[in-house]
Design a protein around this motif. Structure first.
Motif, PDB file in Angstrom:
ATOM      1  N   GLY A  43       0.802  -1.220   0.000  1.00 56.78           N
ATOM      2  CA  GLY A  43       0.000   0.000   0.000  1.00 56.78           C
ATOM      3  C   GLY A  43       0.830   1.263   0.000  1.00 56.78           C
ATOM      4  O   GLY A  43       0.385   2.307   0.449  1.00 56.78           O
ATOM      5  N   ARG A  44       2.052   1.199  -0.529  1.00 54.85           N
ATOM      6  CA  ARG A  44       2.951   2.351  -0.514  1.00 54.85           C
ATOM      7  C   ARG A  44       2.987   3.093  -1.840  1.00 54.85           C
ATOM      8  O   ARG A  44       3.832   3.926  -2.058  1.00 54.85           O
ATOM      9  CB  ARG A  44       4.376   1.901  -0.181  1.00 54.85           C
ATOM     10  N   SER A  45       2.067   2.822  -2.734  1.00 57.93           N
ATOM     11  CA  SER A  45       2.101   3.429  -4.052  1.00 57.93           C
ATOM     12  C   SER A  45       1.471   4.808  -4.056  1.00 57.93           C
ATOM     13  O   SER A  45       0.407   5.022  -3.492  1.00 57.93           O
ATOM     14  CB  SER A  45       1.372   2.542  -5.057  1.00 57.93           C
ATOM     15  N   SER A  46       2.132   5.745  -4.721  1.00 55.24           N
ATOM     16  CA  SER A  46       1.533   7.059  -4.929  1.00 55.24           C
ATOM     17  C   SER A  46       1.029   7.173  -6.365  1.00 55.24           C
ATOM     18  O   SER A  46       0.618   8.234  -6.803  1.00 55.24           O
ATOM     19  CB  SER A  46       2.562   8.157  -4.646  1.00 55.24           C
ATOM     20  N   TRP A  47       1.067   6.062  -7.092  1.00 53.25           N
ATOM     21  CA  TRP A  47       0.608   6.005  -8.470  1.00 53.25           C
ATOM     22  C   TRP A  47      -0.910   6.091  -8.484  1.00 53.25           C
ATOM     23  O   TRP A  47      -1.602   5.196  -8.013  1.00 53.25           O
ATOM     24  CB  TRP A  47       1.105   4.722  -9.105  1.00 53.25           C
ATOM     25  N   GLU A  48      -1.423   7.192  -8.996  1.00 55.34           N
ATOM     26  CA  GLU A  48      -2.861   7.423  -9.023  1.00 55.34           C
ATOM     27  C   GLU A  48      -3.542   6.345  -9.853  1.00 55.34           C
ATOM     28  O   GLU A  48      -3.102   5.993 -10.934  1.00 55.34           O
ATOM     29  CB  GLU A  48      -3.156   8.793  -9.632  1.00 55.34           C
ATOM     30  N   GLY A  49      -4.622   5.810  -9.321  1.00 56.07           N
ATOM     31  CA  GLY A  49      -5.390   4.817 -10.062  1.00 56.07           C
ATOM     32  C   GLY A  49      -5.080   3.389  -9.709  1.00 56.07           C
ATOM     33  O   GLY A  49      -5.651   2.476 -10.283  1.00 56.07           O
ATOM     34  N   VAL A  50      -4.152   3.154  -8.765  1.00 58.64           N
ATOM     35  CA  VAL A  50      -3.844   1.773  -8.411  1.00 58.64           C
ATOM     36  C   VAL A  50      -4.186   1.434  -6.971  1.00 58.64           C
ATOM     37  O   VAL A  50      -3.754   0.418  -6.468  1.00 58.64           O
ATOM     38  CB  VAL A  50      -2.371   1.398  -8.702  1.00 58.64           C
ATOM     39  N   ALA A  51      -4.969   2.254  -6.313  1.00 55.10           N
ATOM     40  CA  ALA A  51      -5.383   1.930  -4.952  1.00 55.10           C
ATOM     41  C   ALA A  51      -6.167   0.622  -4.934  1.00 55.10           C
ATOM     42  O   ALA A  51      -6.173  -0.087  -3.941  1.00 55.10           O
ATOM     43  CB  ALA A  51      -6.220   3.055  -4.370  1.00 55.10           C
ATOM     44  N   PHE A  52      -6.791   0.282  -6.060  1.00 54.75           N
ATOM     45  CA  PHE A  52      -7.532  -0.961  -6.165  1.00 54.75           C
ATOM     46  C   PHE A  52      -6.637  -2.172  -5.962  1.00 54.75           C
ATOM     47  O   PHE A  52      -7.102  -3.243  -5.631  1.00 54.75           O
ATOM     48  CB  PHE A  52      -8.221  -1.061  -7.529  1.00 54.75           C
ATOM     49  N   ALA A  53      -5.338  -2.018  -6.146  1.00 53.93           N
ATOM     50  CA  ALA A  53      -4.414  -3.146  -6.058  1.00 53.93           C
ATOM     51  C   ALA A  53      -3.868  -3.338  -4.658  1.00 53.93           C
ATOM     52  O   ALA A  53      -2.983  -4.136  -4.454  1.00 53.93           O
ATOM     53  CB  ALA A  53      -3.264  -2.944  -7.040  1.00 53.93           C
ATOM     54  N   ALA A  54      -4.386  -2.613  -3.684  1.00 54.01           N
ATOM     55  CA  ALA A  54      -3.895  -2.758  -2.320  1.00 54.01           C
ATOM     56  C   ALA A  54      -4.251  -4.124  -1.747  1.00 54.01           C
ATOM     57  O   ALA A  54      -3.696  -4.535  -0.748  1.00 54.01           O
ATOM     58  CB  ALA A  54      -4.455  -1.654  -1.439  1.00 54.01           C
ATOM     59  N   CYS A  55      -5.171  -4.824  -2.374  1.00 55.59           N
ATOM     60  CA  CYS A  55      -5.471  -6.194  -1.973  1.00 55.59           C
ATOM     61  C   CYS A  55      -4.572  -7.130  -2.780  1.00 55.59           C
ATOM     62  O   CYS A  55      -3.718  -6.682  -3.530  1.00 55.59           O
ATOM     63  CB  CYS A  55      -6.945  -6.498  -2.203  1.00 55.59           C
ATOM     64  N   ASP A  56      -4.784  -8.420  -2.641  1.00 48.42           N
ATOM     65  CA  ASP A  56      -3.928  -9.366  -3.346  1.00 48.42           C
ATOM     66  C   ASP A  56      -4.491  -9.798  -4.690  1.00 48.42           C
ATOM     67  O   ASP A  56      -3.901 -10.614  -5.369  1.00 48.42           O
ATOM     68  CB  ASP A  56      -3.670 -10.590  -2.471  1.00 48.42           C
ATOM     69  N   ASP A  57      -5.623  -9.249  -5.117  1.00 48.48           N
ATOM     70  CA  ASP A  57      -6.289  -9.708  -6.326  1.00 48.48           C
ATOM     71  C   ASP A  57      -5.893  -8.860  -7.536  1.00 48.48           C
ATOM     72  O   ASP A  57      -6.706  -8.146  -8.108  1.00 48.48           O
ATOM     73  CB  ASP A  57      -7.799  -9.685  -6.117  1.00 48.48           C
ATOM     74  N   PHE A  58      -4.625  -8.933  -7.931  1.00 49.27           N
ATOM     75  CA  PHE A  58      -4.124  -8.210  -9.088  1.00 49.27           C
ATOM     76  C   PHE A  58      -2.943  -8.976  -9.668  1.00 49.27           C
ATOM     77  O   PHE A  58      -2.424  -9.906  -9.049  1.00 49.27           O
ATOM     78  CB  PHE A  58      -3.695  -6.787  -8.726  1.00 49.27           C
ATOM     79  N   THR A  59      -2.553  -8.588 -10.865  1.00 47.11           N
ATOM     80  CA  THR A  59      -1.383  -9.149 -11.520  1.00 47.11           C
ATOM     81  C   THR A  59      -0.588  -8.011 -12.128  1.00 47.11           C
ATOM     82  O   THR A  59      -1.165  -7.108 -12.725  1.00 47.11           O
ATOM     83  CB  THR A  59      -1.797 -10.133 -12.635  1.00 47.11           C
ATOM     84  N   VAL A  60       0.725  -8.044 -11.974  1.00 46.24           N
ATOM     85  CA  VAL A  60       1.591  -7.106 -12.673  1.00 46.24           C
ATOM     86  C   VAL A  60       2.081  -7.840 -13.920  1.00 46.24           C
ATOM     87  O   VAL A  60       2.577  -8.962 -13.842  1.00 46.24           O
ATOM     88  CB  VAL A  60       2.790  -6.661 -11.813  1.00 46.24           C
ATOM     89  N   GLU A  61       1.909  -7.193 -15.075  1.00 47.24           N
ATOM     90  CA  GLU A  61       2.317  -7.789 -16.339  1.00 47.24           C
ATOM     91  C   GLU A  61       3.401  -6.922 -16.976  1.00 47.24           C
ATOM     92  O   GLU A  61       3.370  -5.696 -16.856  1.00 47.24           O
ATOM     93  CB  GLU A  61       1.139  -7.849 -17.310  1.00 47.24           C
ATOM     94  N   ALA A  62       4.339  -7.556 -17.651  1.00 47.08           N
ATOM     95  CA  ALA A  62       5.352  -6.835 -18.425  1.00 47.08           C
ATOM     96  C   ALA A  62       5.169  -7.223 -19.884  1.00 47.08           C
ATOM     97  O   ALA A  62       5.084  -8.406 -20.218  1.00 47.08           O
ATOM     98  CB  ALA A  62       6.754  -7.183 -17.954  1.00 47.08           C
ATOM     99  N   ALA A  63       5.084  -6.202 -20.734  1.00 43.30           N
ATOM    100  CA  ALA A  63       4.940  -6.424 -22.173  1.00 43.30           C
ATOM    101  C   ALA A  63       6.205  -5.951 -22.883  1.00 43.30           C
ATOM    102  O   ALA A  63       6.792  -4.928 -22.518  1.00 43.30           O
ATOM    103  CB  ALA A  63       3.734  -5.662 -22.702  1.00 43.30           C
ATOM    104  N   ASP A  64       6.605  -6.697 -23.907  1.00 43.99           N
ATOM    105  CA  ASP A  64       7.787  -6.314 -24.674  1.00 43.99           C
ATOM    106  C   ASP A  64       7.423  -5.245 -25.703  1.00 43.99           C
ATOM    107  O   ASP A  64       6.294  -4.755 -25.740  1.00 43.99           O
ATOM    108  CB  ASP A  64       8.437  -7.532 -25.323  1.00 43.99           C
ATOM    109  N   GLU A  65       8.391  -4.883 -26.547  1.00 40.88           N
ATOM    110  CA  GLU A  65       8.190  -3.831 -27.537  1.00 40.88           C
ATOM    111  C   GLU A  65       7.069  -4.143 -28.523  1.00 40.88           C
ATOM    112  O   GLU A  65       6.432  -3.236 -29.050  1.00 40.88           O
ATOM    113  CB  GLU A  65       9.495  -3.571 -28.289  1.00 40.88           C
ATOM    114  N   ALA A  66       6.805  -5.420 -28.749  1.00 41.43           N
ATOM    115  CA  ALA A  66       5.744  -5.833 -29.670  1.00 41.43           C
ATOM    116  C   ALA A  66       4.380  -5.863 -28.992  1.00 41.43           C
ATOM    117  O   ALA A  66       3.376  -6.141 -29.637  1.00 41.43           O
ATOM    118  CB  ALA A  66       6.073  -7.209 -30.251  1.00 41.43           C
ATOM    119  N   GLY A  67       4.359  -5.600 -27.681  1.00 45.11           N
ATOM    120  CA  GLY A  67       3.102  -5.616 -26.943  1.00 45.11           C
ATOM    121  C   GLY A  67       2.718  -6.975 -26.396  1.00 45.11           C
ATOM    122  O   GLY A  67       1.646  -7.138 -25.821  1.00 45.11           O
ATOM    123  N   GLN A  68       3.593  -7.958 -26.545  1.00 43.38           N
ATOM    124  CA  GLN A  68       3.338  -9.300 -26.035  1.00 43.38           C
ATOM    125  C   GLN A  68       3.677  -9.373 -24.551  1.00 43.38           C
ATOM    126  O   GLN A  68       4.734  -8.897 -24.135  1.00 43.38           O
ATOM    127  CB  GLN A  68       4.188 -10.338 -26.790  1.00 43.38           C
TER     128      GLN A  68
END
Length: 96
Positions: A43-68
């Motif tokens: 819960g230490r994020s100051s990134w607006e719009g991600v307060a919803f992720a303060a629970c455990d029900d989220f995934t962080v995804e990384a996409a490459d240059e092609a968007g995959q």
């Protein structure tokens, strides 16, 4: 150097991290995704719009240059890992 975009996904939406990352490898992108997931779980994020992720029900995804999507970090795993780490560290210094 390859570019990666990070996203936080919940059941209802997908939010892009505002900055594109120039990282040398997928492994480096994984380390950044782990750090972002940890910040969100704690819960230490100051990134607006991600307060919803303060629970455990989220995934962080990384996409490459092609968007995959090249990797995902599930919040449920990070949450369990942090709880286990906190329990372990509280027991390390408590023995007399």
């Amino acid at each position: 150097m390859p570019h990666y975009d990070l996203y936080v996904r919940t059941q209802s939406r997908r939010t892009k991290y505002p900055r594109r990352l120039n990282l040398p490898s997928v492994e480096a992108a994984h380390e950044v995704a782990l750090r972002l997931a940890r910040i969100l779980v704690e819960g230490r994020s100051s990134w607006e719009g991600v307060a919803f992720a303060a629970c455990d029900d989220f995934t962080v995804e990384a996409a490459d240059e092609a968007g995959q999507i090249v990797l995902t970090v599930p919040g449920r795993w990070m949450w369990a890992h942090l709880v286990q780490t906190q329990v372990s560290s509280s027991h390390d210094g408590s023995r007399t």
